[in-house]
Each structure stands twice: as structure tokens, then as C-alpha cells.
Design a protein around this motif. Structure first.
Motif, mmCIF file in Angstrom:
data_model
loop_
_atom_site.group_PDB
_atom_site.id
_atom_site.type_symbol
_atom_site.label_atom_id
_atom_site.label_comp_id
_atom_site.label_asym_id
_atom_site.label_seq_id
_atom_site.Cartn_x
_atom_site.Cartn_y
_atom_site.Cartn_z
ATOM 1 N N ALA A 101 0.859 -1.189 0.000
ATOM 2 C CA ALA A 101 0.000 0.000 0.000
ATOM 3 C C ALA A 101 0.890 1.231 0.000
ATOM 4 O O ALA A 101 1.909 1.264 0.699
ATOM 5 C CB ALA A 101 -0.910 0.008 1.225
ATOM 6 N N SER A 102 0.529 2.218 -0.770
ATOM 7 C CA SER A 102 1.279 3.468 -0.729
ATOM 8 C C SER A 102 1.130 4.093 0.654
ATOM 9 O O SER A 102 0.219 3.755 1.427
ATOM 10 C CB SER A 102 0.748 4.438 -1.782
ATOM 11 O OG SER A 102 -0.553 4.890 -1.418
ATOM 12 N N PHE A 103 2.022 5.010 0.968
ATOM 13 C CA PHE A 103 1.922 5.716 2.245
ATOM 14 C C PHE A 103 0.554 6.376 2.389
ATOM 15 O O PHE A 103 -0.097 6.266 3.438
ATOM 16 C CB PHE A 103 3.032 6.766 2.344
ATOM 17 C CG PHE A 103 2.833 7.753 3.461
ATOM 18 C CD1 PHE A 103 2.975 7.351 4.772
ATOM 19 C CD2 PHE A 103 2.487 9.069 3.188
ATOM 20 C CE1 PHE A 103 2.772 8.251 5.814
ATOM 21 C CE2 PHE A 103 2.287 9.973 4.211
ATOM 22 C CZ PHE A 103 2.439 9.563 5.535
ATOM 23 N N ALA A 104 0.087 7.037 1.325
ATOM 24 C CA ALA A 104 -1.184 7.758 1.395
ATOM 25 C C ALA A 104 -2.369 6.828 1.630
ATOM 26 O O ALA A 104 -3.383 7.235 2.212
ATOM 27 C CB ALA A 104 -1.398 8.561 0.109
ATOM 28 N N ASP A 105 -2.238 5.573 1.195
ATOM 29 C CA ASP A 105 -3.355 4.633 1.296
ATOM 30 C C ASP A 105 -3.222 3.659 2.471
ATOM 31 O O ASP A 105 -4.047 2.757 2.620
ATOM 32 C CB ASP A 105 -3.471 3.821 -0.002
ATOM 33 C CG ASP A 105 -3.900 4.682 -1.179
ATOM 34 O OD1 ASP A 105 -4.581 5.704 -0.947
ATOM 35 O OD2 ASP A 105 -3.539 4.342 -2.316
ATOM 36 N N THR A 106 -2.207 3.830 3.301
ATOM 37 C CA THR A 106 -2.017 2.919 4.432
ATOM 38 C C THR A 106 -2.975 3.284 5.555
ATOM 39 O O THR A 106 -2.904 4.376 6.115
ATOM 40 C CB THR A 106 -0.566 2.974 4.945
ATOM 41 O OG1 THR A 106 0.321 2.585 3.895
ATOM 42 C CG2 THR A 106 -0.372 2.051 6.139
ATOM 43 N N SER A 107 -3.859 2.356 5.886
ATOM 44 C CA SER A 107 -4.831 2.601 6.958
ATOM 45 C C SER A 107 -4.174 2.360 8.315
ATOM 46 O O SER A 107 -3.164 1.668 8.428
ATOM 47 C CB SER A 107 -6.034 1.666 6.818
ATOM 48 O OG SER A 107 -5.645 0.323 7.031
ATOM 49 N N GLU A 108 -4.794 2.902 9.349
ATOM 50 C CA GLU A 108 -4.273 2.675 10.694
ATOM 51 C C GLU A 108 -4.389 1.202 11.068
ATOM 52 O O GLU A 108 -3.515 0.655 11.745
ATOM 53 C CB GLU A 108 -5.030 3.533 11.704
ATOM 54 C CG GLU A 108 -4.421 3.495 13.091
ATOM 55 C CD GLU A 108 -5.044 4.506 14.039
ATOM 56 O OE1 GLU A 108 -4.696 4.468 15.244
ATOM 57 O OE2 GLU A 108 -5.870 5.324 13.591
ATOM 58 N N ALA A 109 -5.441 0.537 10.599
ATOM 59 C CA ALA A 109 -5.609 -0.891 10.896
ATOM 60 C C ALA A 109 -4.487 -1.713 10.274
ATOM 61 O O ALA A 109 -3.948 -2.637 10.913
ATOM 62 C CB ALA A 109 -6.966 -1.372 10.391
ATOM 63 N N LEU A 110 -4.116 -1.398 9.028
ATOM 64 C CA LEU A 110 -3.017 -2.112 8.384
ATOM 65 C C LEU A 110 -1.709 -1.836 9.104
ATOM 66 O O LEU A 110 -0.907 -2.747 9.343
ATOM 67 C CB LEU A 110 -2.913 -1.712 6.916
ATOM 68 C CG LEU A 110 -1.752 -2.336 6.131
ATOM 69 C CD1 LEU A 110 -1.837 -3.853 6.136
ATOM 70 C CD2 LEU A 110 -1.712 -1.798 4.701
ATOM 71 N N PHE A 111 -1.489 -0.572 9.457
ATOM 72 C CA PHE A 111 -0.273 -0.198 10.183
ATOM 73 C C PHE A 111 -0.164 -0.992 11.484
ATOM 74 O O PHE A 111 0.885 -1.551 11.802
ATOM 75 C CB PHE A 111 -0.294 1.306 10.478
ATOM 76 C CG PHE A 111 0.929 1.819 11.168
ATOM 77 C CD1 PHE A 111 1.956 2.402 10.439
ATOM 78 C CD2 PHE A 111 1.069 1.745 12.554
ATOM 79 C CE1 PHE A 111 3.101 2.888 11.072
ATOM 80 C CE2 PHE A 111 2.200 2.213 13.195
ATOM 81 C CZ PHE A 111 3.218 2.788 12.453
ATOM 82 N N VAL A 152 7.902 1.922 -4.385
ATOM 83 C CA VAL A 152 6.664 2.463 -3.823
ATOM 84 C C VAL A 152 5.740 1.333 -3.379
ATOM 85 O O VAL A 152 5.591 0.329 -4.078
ATOM 86 C CB VAL A 152 5.950 3.355 -4.860
ATOM 87 C CG1 VAL A 152 4.562 3.768 -4.362
ATOM 88 C CG2 VAL A 152 6.798 4.591 -5.156
ATOM 89 N N GLY A 153 5.143 1.497 -2.195
ATOM 90 C CA GLY A 153 4.135 0.549 -1.749
ATOM 91 C C GLY A 153 4.476 -0.229 -0.501
ATOM 92 O O GLY A 153 3.683 -1.047 -0.039
ATOM 93 N N TYR A 154 5.654 0.011 0.073
ATOM 94 C CA TYR A 154 6.079 -0.796 1.213
ATOM 95 C C TYR A 154 6.533 0.058 2.396
ATOM 96 O O TYR A 154 7.289 -0.412 3.257
ATOM 97 C CB TYR A 154 7.213 -1.738 0.794
ATOM 98 C CG TYR A 154 6.794 -2.712 -0.278
ATOM 99 C CD1 TYR A 154 6.073 -3.859 0.049
ATOM 100 C CD2 TYR A 154 7.092 -2.474 -1.616
ATOM 101 C CE1 TYR A 154 5.674 -4.749 -0.930
ATOM 102 C CE2 TYR A 154 6.689 -3.360 -2.603
ATOM 103 C CZ TYR A 154 5.986 -4.494 -2.254
ATOM 104 O OH TYR A 154 5.582 -5.369 -3.224
#
Length: 252
Positions: A101-111, A152-154
Motif C-alpha cells: 500500500a502506498s503511504f497515502a493509502d495505508t490505513s491505521e488498521a493495516l499499520f 513504492v508501496g512498502y
């Protein structure tokens, strides 16, 4: 003399399975963990035993740290009942989940999921198991080539692995007086089912990896299993606090 014993998290598939089989071939007994597929884990146990080593498989979700005390009790019981031992020798912190997921699309749940599995879980599982690790033992924390190169994406995934690499150095310093060495092994892109299996199953992705790798191909699980066995073998006894990349020279 009894065999050495290794705990490998995520040993039922992928890199963990390969590490278990390579170690078993060197006469190391295995306590492996699996997340959900008990049958897959038992199949790996059979393969380990076919190589002449002893094995047991225990269920563990490394993202749930509240389960670690109970897991340590299971390990202690298994050491006694299955191996006639009180301590184990090697810990390979391998279990993980992939995420793109890009930084902009990283949700708090995924984090939070990535944090709990890759850093918090590894940190506190090791802490919980520390009394059961024999002096002179070894710990390998699996990281990623993505802490060095940055497609990008990690961003979130690689940040957790970066934290593991820093912690590894501190752990090496703290455990040195017990003769325990601690290293990070950082695979490059490997053809497994990890992260949806893109490197293994998507030819365009595989070709892209190969074109950016000095050795001219994507990695295979056995490349990493063999590296784990090397670090836990005689040649790894004087290596500690290091980040060792096994990527075939990706983006070298």
C-alpha cells in the motif's frame, strides 16, 4: 549428545519451511509454529522427520502478544516431553504478513497489523522465550531487502523491518554476555506465496526482479533456508549484531 533445537516461527510454509528442512538436514531438531493450517504444518513435520530430525508443530499468532506466556509454557512442556531438554538453542523469528500500500493509502488498521506481527510480536515473543534459550544460542530476525531499497508501496512494512534491524543490534549487545549472537537476515524478492505470491506467480514481476538482480533471477525459498542454516552453523559463531542481505545482489 542431544541434537540442537531450533524454534522457527511460520515454519509451515515459505521461508520458514525451507529453513526448517535445511536445519533438519544438519541434524537440528525443530519446534515450528503455524498460524492456521494445522495439516500443512503436520506435512512439514513429516518431511523434517524423514530427514532424521525430531519435530513438533505448535499454533501461534505472533500478532497476539497476550498469547506468548501460554506459548512459552507449551514450548517448555514440548522441550521436556518431545526432546528431553530444558532449553533450546536457536530462535528464528520468521513469521510475517505481506502488505502493499502506498503511504497515502495505508490505513491505521493495516499499520497496527504490521506493527503487531513484525515488530511488537517479534520483540515480546523473544523476550518471553529468553529464559528458555540456552547460553551460547543464536537468534535470527528475518528482515527484508526493502529496508535498503525503496519501491513504492512498502513504507509501513519496511519501517517495521527497519525497527527490527535496529533492535537486533541492541539485542546482540545485551545478550553477548550469555554467548548468544543475534543477527538480521534480509531476503530480497523471493518466489513464494508471500504477499499474494506476485514474485512467484506474476511473470512480469518476476522478470522485473530478475532484471534488477546481479545474479539474474528472483530468489527461491531454498536460497534463504540455506542462508539461515549457514548462520546457525559453525561458520556463524563469530557473527553478531549484523544485517546480512540475501538478495542475489538486488539493486546492488
Amino acid at each position: 549428545m542431544s541434537n540442537r533445537i531450533a524454534i522457527i516461527t511460520g515454519a509451515s510454509r515459505g521461508l520458514g519451511k525451507s529453513a526448517a528442512l535445511h536445519l533438519a538436514a544438519q541434524g537440528v531438531d525443530i519446534i515450528g509454529t503455524y498460524h492456521s493450517n494445522a495439516q500443512e504444518a503436520q506435512n512439514v513435520r513429516g518431511q523434517i522427520e524423514a530427514l532424521g530430525a525430531r519435530a513438533t508443530m505448535l499454533q501461534l499468532d505472533v500478532g497476539i502478544s497476550s498469547s506468548f506466556d501460554g506459548f512459552a509454557e507449551q514450548v517448555a512442556a514440548s522441550l521436556n516431553a518431545d526432546f528431553g531438554a530444558q532449553r533450546f538453542d536457536f530462535l528464528v523469528n520468521n513469521a510475517g504478513v505481506g502488505a502493499h500500500a502506498s503511504f497515502a493509502d495505508t490505513s491505521e488498521a493495516l499499520f497496527d497489523q504490521l506493527l503487531n506481527v513484525h515488530f511488537k510480536g517479534t520483540f515480546f515473543l523473544t523476550q518471553t522465550l529468553l529464559p528458555l534459550i540456552g547460553d551460547g544460542g543464536r537468534i535470527i530476525n528475518i528482515s527484508s531487502g526493502l529496508t535498503r531499497f525503496s519501491p513504492v508501496g512498502y513504507a509501513a512494512y519496511a519501517s517495521m523491518k527497519g525497527a527490527v534491524e535496529v533492535w537486533t543490534r541492541y539485542l546482540a549487545q545485551e545478550l553477548g554476555p550469555r554467548g548468544i549472537n543475534v543477527n538480521t537476515l534480509a531476503p530480497g524478492a523471493i518466489a513464494t506465496d508471500f504477499g499474494g505470491g506476485a514474485v512467484r506467480d506474476n511473470q512480469a514481476v518476476n522478470d522485473w526482479v530478475a532484471s534488477n538482480t546481479a545474479m539474474g533471477r528472483a530468489g527461491q525459498p531454498d536460497d534463504i533456508g540455506a542462508a539461515v542454516a549457514m548462520l546457525l552453523g559453525e561458520g556463524g559463531r563469530w557473527i553478531t549484531g549484523q544485517r546480512i542481505e540475501a538478495s542475489g545482489g538486488m539493486f546492488v
